[in-house]
Every structure is written in C-alpha cells, then in structure tokens.
Motif scaffolding. Structure first.
Motif, PDB file in Angstrom:
ATOM      1  N   HIS A   1       3.365  -6.040  -1.339  1.00  0.00           N
ATOM      2  CA  HIS A   1       2.308  -6.812  -0.677  1.00  0.00           C
ATOM      3  C   HIS A   1       2.573  -8.314  -0.792  1.00  0.00           C
ATOM      4  CE1 HIS A   1       0.355  -3.118  -0.093  1.00  0.00           C
ATOM      5  NE2 HIS A   1      -0.319  -3.036  -1.222  1.00  0.00           N
TER       6      HIS A   1
ATOM      7  N   GLU B   1       3.808  -1.321  -5.460  1.00  0.00           N
ATOM      8  CA  GLU B   1       3.174  -1.659  -4.188  1.00  0.00           C
ATOM      9  C   GLU B   1       2.766  -3.125  -4.145  1.00  0.00           C
ATOM     10  OE1 GLU B   1      -0.159   0.774  -3.283  1.00  0.00           O
ATOM     11  OE2 GLU B   1       1.017   2.600  -2.973  1.00  0.00           O
TER      12      GLU B   1
ATOM     13  N   ALA C   1       5.204  -9.416   1.685  1.00  0.00           N
ATOM     14  CA  ALA C   1       4.940  -9.162   3.107  1.00  0.00           C
ATOM     15  C   ALA C   1       4.912 -10.481   3.887  1.00  0.00           C
ATOM     16  CB  ALA C   1       3.605  -8.438   3.268  1.00  0.00           C
TER      17      ALA C   1
ATOM     18  N   ALA D   1      -4.017  -4.205   2.763  1.00  0.00           N
ATOM     19  CA  ALA D   1      -3.918  -4.723   1.396  1.00  0.00           C
ATOM     20  C   ALA D   1      -3.107  -6.014   1.362  1.00  0.00           C
ATOM     21  CB  ALA D   1      -3.304  -3.677   0.480  1.00  0.00           C
ATOM     22  N   ALA D   2      -2.029  -6.069   2.137  1.00  0.00           N
ATOM     23  CA  ALA D   2      -1.218  -7.290   2.190  1.00  0.00           C
ATOM     24  C   ALA D   2      -2.032  -8.433   2.776  1.00  0.00           C
ATOM     25  CB  ALA D   2       0.047  -7.051   3.010  1.00  0.00           C
TER      26      ALA D   2
ATOM     27  N   ASP E   1      -0.417  -4.425   6.899  1.00  0.00           N
ATOM     28  CA  ASP E   1      -1.075  -3.611   5.886  1.00  0.00           C
ATOM     29  C   ASP E   1      -2.358  -4.324   5.445  1.00  0.00           C
ATOM     30  OD1 ASP E   1      -1.849  -2.546   3.312  1.00  0.00           O
ATOM     31  OD2 ASP E   1       0.117  -1.607   3.184  1.00  0.00           O
TER      32      ASP E   1
END
Length: 296
Positions: free
Chosen positions: A271, A267, A274, A239-240, A237
């Motif tokens: 993240h 969310e 992750a 964002a991660a 991801d």
C-alpha cells in the motif's frame, strides 16, 4: 515537537497478543520490517503487546539503533485509576516489559476516567509525564485518545509535544481537522492512527460496516460506498487510497497503521508503494465533504 526524524508510517501493535503462541513471530517481523517505528501501549492485550515486542527485541539482540518503539500510559486495569502514581507504574511496567530504560515517546492514553483538571494537577498523570521527560526517561510526551473534543482540550494546555488521533482523520472523515489546526499552531508532532477506520476502508481486509468501532449512519455508509466505487473506477485499492490520503497531508508527521498478521504487514508495504494518479484526488474531492462520522 518530538525530536526525531519520523518515517511516514508507524506500525500499530494493538493486535499483538491476541493469538497465543503465534504473535512472537509477528512482533519479530515488525521489528525486522521496512518500517522502523512501532507504536504500542501499556494496555494493549493486557500488556502482552509490550511483552511480545520486548521478547522480539531480546531475540534480535537488542533494539537496532535505527528503530524506535513508542508506548502509552494507561489507567489501572482493575480500578480505572489514572493518578500520578498510576502513570509512573504504567511507565515502569512498559519499560520493564520492553526491556528499554528510556522511550522516545510516552503518551497519556484514553484518559476517560479523569477530568482534564485532575490530570493536569500537581502530582497528577501529566505532571509525572513531565517529570519523566525532565529526567531523560522519556524523549517527548503525548496525548492519544479517540474523543475529539477531549483531545482538543488537552492540546490547548500547551504542555504536550505530540498528539495522536485515531479514526478521526480519514478519507471519509475529517472531524479531526481542528486537532490538526491546533497542533500545527503549537508546532506539535501529529500521529494519525487508524486510516482504515478500524477496517471499513481496508480493501481486501474489509471487516464489516462499522466505522471507528461504532455503527455509522446510512448517509455515511453511502459515502463510503461512493468512495469504494471511485476506487474501482480508477483501479485503486481502497486501502492504498485511504493510506495515501493521510500520507499526503503535510500536517501529519506519521500515520500509524495497525497490523494483526505477517500477511497484513506485507500488504502494508504494498500500500505504501502504490502509485496513485494525482487526478484521482480531484475526483475524490468531487464526491463532496463526507457526512458526519460516528463517534465512540
């Protein structure tokens, strides 16, 4: 340095107060979340961010001992004045709204209406911060701003415990490198805010093609696209990856991430948790140095 064992992530609350009648629930969720640090400011949503956090603190029966709220002093919202008197009023407004007598950190925020010499002068804004720290009302003082060279100038005064930079050290922008170097030399605590570049790196929360509130160059956008393509290739991801880029930097003590809804707060937890293959970072390095980012 801030005399506090900081957690890796601090929740930014600049979005609180933009949804009348809906944000008290978000403020309460933030102060009840797995993230024990919240960052606000006297000026966020015309003071509504602090008021909502204060209401949430009262709703919870007080701020739990393992949680911390940081805030910032801002210029007069009408005149733009950033005098010593204004800084003291800003602090009193902040503590009154939050319902807290003391704050672990209070920062000089976006001092764009004054010269550094005026801010540092006897009786000026920084002098007031130092006096409040000496009085025990503030645990540490900081400088928080987006203009890189201005932040560097304040850091070089050697009076601040903390520096906060935003939109200037991200997975696609290393322009705050000198700030990190200067802070490390002085043993300062570093807050790295806005790791998503104000939205462009926020994965599913992608919000247009601006970076740090400015229009980037085609070369910069092309680099962002290469980053996002790399994430897709590795099943990461964006964002991660953007968040963990900041979390991996040893000179950064905490990363401040703004949330504007309970969904975004949830969310954020995902993240943080992750797992990213270490070889992904080598592939990221292979993209080359990011082009110059826009400045606000």
């Amino acid at each position: 340095m801030l005399d506090l064992a900081l957690e890796p992530v601090t929740v930014g609350t600049s979005g609180l107060g933009k949804r009348p009648g809906a944000d008290l629930g978000l403020a309460t969720a933030i102060l009840s979340s797995p993230f024990h640090q919240a960052d606000t400011s006297n000026a966020y949503s015309d003071g509504e961010s602090e008021r909502l956090l204060g209401a949430a603190i009262r709703e919870l029966g007080g701020l739990p001992g393992d949680r911390h709220v940081f805030s910032k002093g801002d210029q007069d919202p009408v005149t733009g004045a950033f005098t010593g008197d204004r800084m003291r009023r800003s602090f009193e407004e902040s503590t009154e709204r939050l319902g807290l007598e003391t704050l672990p950190l209070y920062q000089l925020h976006d001092p764009y209406t004054i010269e550094v010499a005026d801010a540092m002068a006897p009786g000026g804004a920084v002098d007031v911060l130092l006096r409040l720290r000496d009085q025990g009302r503030i645990g540490a003082i900081g400088i928080a701003a987006g203009r890189r060279e201005l932040v560097e100038e304040y850091v070089k005064t050697d009076v601040f415990d903390v520096v906060l930079t935003h939109n200037r050290y991200t997975v696609v922008d290393r322009s705050a490198e000198r700030i990190l170097e200067l802070a490390a030399e002085r043993g300062m605590t570093v807050f790295n805010a806005a790791p998503f570049g104000a939205g462009i790196l926020a994965g599913g929360n992608f919000r247009g093609r601006t970076y740090g509130y400015s229009e980037p160059s085609p070369e910069f956008l092309a680099h962002v696209d290469r980053f996002r393509a790399l994430c897709a290739e590795w099943g990461v991801d964006p964002a991660a990856a953007a968040l963990h880029f900041s979390l991996r930097e040893p000179r950064i003590h905490t990363t401040a991430v703004g949330v504007n809804s309970v969904e975004r707060l949830a969310e954020l937890e995902g993240h943080v948790n992750a797992v990213i293959d270490v070889e992904f970072w080598a592939a990221l390095d292979a993209l080359g140095a990011p082009p110059t980012a826009p400045t606000d």
